[in-house]
Design an enzyme around this catalytic site. Structure first.
Site, PDB file in Angstrom:
ATOM      1  N   MET A 114       0.988  -1.199   0.028  1.00 54.80           N
ATOM      2  CA  MET A 114       0.078   0.151   0.197  1.00 54.80           C
ATOM      3  C   MET A 114       0.934   1.219   0.059  1.00 54.80           C
ATOM      4  O   MET A 114       1.787   1.326   1.051  1.00 54.80           O
ATOM      5  CB  MET A 114      -1.060   0.031   1.107  1.00 54.80           C
ATOM      6  CG  MET A 114      -2.039  -1.003   1.172  1.00 54.80           C
ATOM      7  SD  MET A 114      -3.204  -1.068   2.571  1.00 54.80           S
ATOM      8  CE  MET A 114      -2.404  -1.595   3.714  1.00 54.80           C
ATOM      9  N   ALA A 115       0.939   1.950  -1.283  1.00 56.43           N
ATOM     10  CA  ALA A 115       1.589   3.219  -1.160  1.00 56.43           C
ATOM     11  C   ALA A 115       1.230   4.189  -0.067  1.00 56.43           C
ATOM     12  O   ALA A 115       0.213   4.425   0.323  1.00 56.43           O
ATOM     13  CB  ALA A 115       1.452   3.906  -2.602  1.00 56.43           C
ATOM     14  N   CYS A 121      -2.216  -1.077 -10.284  1.00 49.37           N
ATOM     15  CA  CYS A 121      -2.769   0.344  -9.550  1.00 49.37           C
ATOM     16  C   CYS A 121      -3.565   1.117 -10.566  1.00 49.37           C
ATOM     17  O   CYS A 121      -3.273   1.088 -11.996  1.00 49.37           O
ATOM     18  CB  CYS A 121      -1.505   1.088  -9.607  1.00 49.37           C
ATOM     19  SG  CYS A 121      -1.609   2.825  -9.062  1.00 49.37           S
ATOM     20  N   LYS A 168       0.775  -8.731  -9.286  1.00 46.00           N
ATOM     21  CA  LYS A 168      -0.369  -8.463  -8.549  1.00 46.00           C
ATOM     22  C   LYS A 168      -1.468  -7.560  -9.734  1.00 46.00           C
ATOM     23  O   LYS A 168      -0.717  -6.729 -10.079  1.00 46.00           O
ATOM     24  CB  LYS A 168      -0.309  -7.654  -7.232  1.00 46.00           C
ATOM     25  CG  LYS A 168      -1.404  -7.131  -6.693  1.00 46.00           C
ATOM     26  CD  LYS A 168      -1.171  -6.822  -5.136  1.00 46.00           C
ATOM     27  CE  LYS A 168      -2.586  -6.157  -4.348  1.00 46.00           C
ATOM     28  NZ  LYS A 168      -3.038  -4.891  -4.799  1.00 46.00           N
ATOM     29  N   ASN A 205      -7.344 -11.353  -2.891  1.00 49.12           N
ATOM     30  CA  ASN A 205      -7.520 -10.096  -2.221  1.00 49.12           C
ATOM     31  C   ASN A 205      -8.669  -9.443  -2.395  1.00 49.12           C
ATOM     32  O   ASN A 205      -8.949  -9.292  -3.436  1.00 49.12           O
ATOM     33  CB  ASN A 205      -6.083  -9.123  -2.790  1.00 49.12           C
ATOM     34  CG  ASN A 205      -5.999  -7.855  -2.295  1.00 49.12           C
ATOM     35  OD1 ASN A 205      -5.971  -7.107  -3.084  1.00 49.12           O
ATOM     36  ND2 ASN A 205      -6.115  -7.743  -0.838  1.00 49.12           N
ATOM     37  N   GLY A 206      -9.039  -8.668  -1.249  1.00 42.90           N
ATOM     38  CA  GLY A 206     -10.203  -7.883  -1.392  1.00 42.90           C
ATOM     39  C   GLY A 206     -11.069  -7.977  -0.044  1.00 42.90           C
ATOM     40  O   GLY A 206     -11.734  -9.103   0.109  1.00 42.90           O
TER      41      GLY A 206
END
Ligand SMILES: Cc1cc2nc3c(=O)[nH]c(=O)nc-3n(C[C@H](O)[C@H](O)[C@H](O)COP(=O)(O)O)c2cc1C
Length: 326
Positions: free
Chosen positions: A24-25, A108, A147, A208-209
């Site tokens: 996570m940026a 992204c 990803k 993921n999610g």
């Protein structure tokens, strides 16, 4: 690295622990990962780092790829689309580094990234996605994962992209169950992740999610048949989620952290950040984390408004210490 070695590497990694901390940026820097590792997170990812930035010596890159002492299984996540730049970043910068493996960001959705053909823009063109992945795999002396999201431009093609990535030599793929247009809205589609999982021939696929606790972990694993689950937002302010899931998997009772324990984690987090990024950046970045740590705490709203003007490390440490003691 040989294809079978890379695939075995990931299956073995997941045998030890199948709950991964998401990249996570602006969040999963070395300080945050240190706290998650303290709560039992094992496989973790850096914030996304630009391949171009690595090659051209962007001054932010060094901080982004700093590794702390609890990070034996951390991956560096890179983004880019230019094959020559991707392989140079790997060959000149990442080979020989202490990262366990390299993850490629192909999900992204942010315009600044997709307008350069990077991140989720790669999902549009499976041939290009394949070549970008292959350029990383061929240059790397480490295992490589990727990803992705379900798709882009209203088209869902995760299954096709998983197959192309496997063909390129990628040893593990994470699928976030949203399309690029969805950003973080709506719900992750576990049915579509399941189709992507089934499309892989030998490599593990991670789902993921929207996992925010043990029952969410069980749901995503059951509904998708994935080899592991990746957790992002739910770890913000709650690094304890890794301990919670691990305890439940062992069938042990889990006592949620007290407010004092939460504040002790917050203090350790802040002190790491201070040493690593200096007072100015630590104070400005920690405000956001403090908001998450104090979510649901009595008086939390007043505390959050209080720290919004904090610029000195002492202000944070004094306040957090007082909260540990009360
Ligand atoms: C603030 C923030 C920053 C993110 N940065 C990245 C990133 O750098 N690389 C990436 O692959 N995904 C990034 N993501 C997406 C997450 O890794 C994850 O796919 C998404 O949050 C869904 O998982 P969750 O429901 O568990 O949060 C980011 C998400 C958030 C909320």
């Amino acid at each position: 690295m040989k294809r079978t070695e890379s695939i075995d590497y990931f299956w073995n990694l997941l045998k030890e622990d199948d709950v991964l901390l998401a990249p996570m940026a602006g969040v999963t820097d070395a300080a945050f990962r240190h706290i998650c590792a303290g709560s039992g997170a094992r496989v973790m990812f850096t914030e996304m780092v630009s391949a171009k930035g690595m090659v051209y010596g962007n001054k932010n890159t060094e901080k982004l790829i700093f590794l702390g002492p609890r990070e034996d299984h951390t991956a560096v996540q890179i983004f880019g689309s230019d094959e020559a730049l991707l392989s140079r970043a790997v060959g000149e910068y990442l080979n020989g580094s202490a990262f366990a493996f390299i993850d490629i960001n192909m999900g992204c959705p942010v315009k600044k990234v997709t307008s350069n053909g990077e991140g989720s823009a790669l999902l549009r063109d499976t041939e290009k996605l394949y070549r970008a992945a292959k350029s990383v795999v061929d240059a790397s002396d480490k295992p490589v994962s990727a990803k992705i999201r379900l798709g882009i431009d209203g088209r869902i093609n995760a299954a096709e992209n998983v197959q192309a990535l496997e063909e390129a030599g990628v040893g593990m793929v994470t699928v976030h169950g949203r399309t690029a247009e969805m950003y973080y809205s709506g719900h992750a589609d576990y049915g579509q992740i399941a189709l992507a999982v089934r499309s892989a021939r030998r490599i593990p696929v991670i789902a993921n999610g929207d996992v925010s606790d043990y029952s969410g972990y069980l749901n995503i694993m059951t509904d998708t048949g994935a080899a592991g689950a990746m957790i992002g937002r739910a770890a913000m302010g709650n690094p304890f989620i890794f301990a919670e899931i691990a305890a439940a998997k062992r069938g042990e009772a889990y006592a949620p952290p007290t407010n004092a324990e939460k504040m002790a984690a917050a203090l350790e987090h802040f002190e790491f950040l201070l040493e690593y990024k200096g007072e100015h950046t630590a104070c400005s970045e920690f405000r956001r984390h403090f908001c998450y740590y104090t979510k649901g705490m009595p008086g939390g709203a007043a505390l959050r408004s209080q720290v919004s003007s904090y610029e000195k490390a002492e202000q944070f440490t004094d306040l957090i210490r007082s909260l540990i003691d009360c």
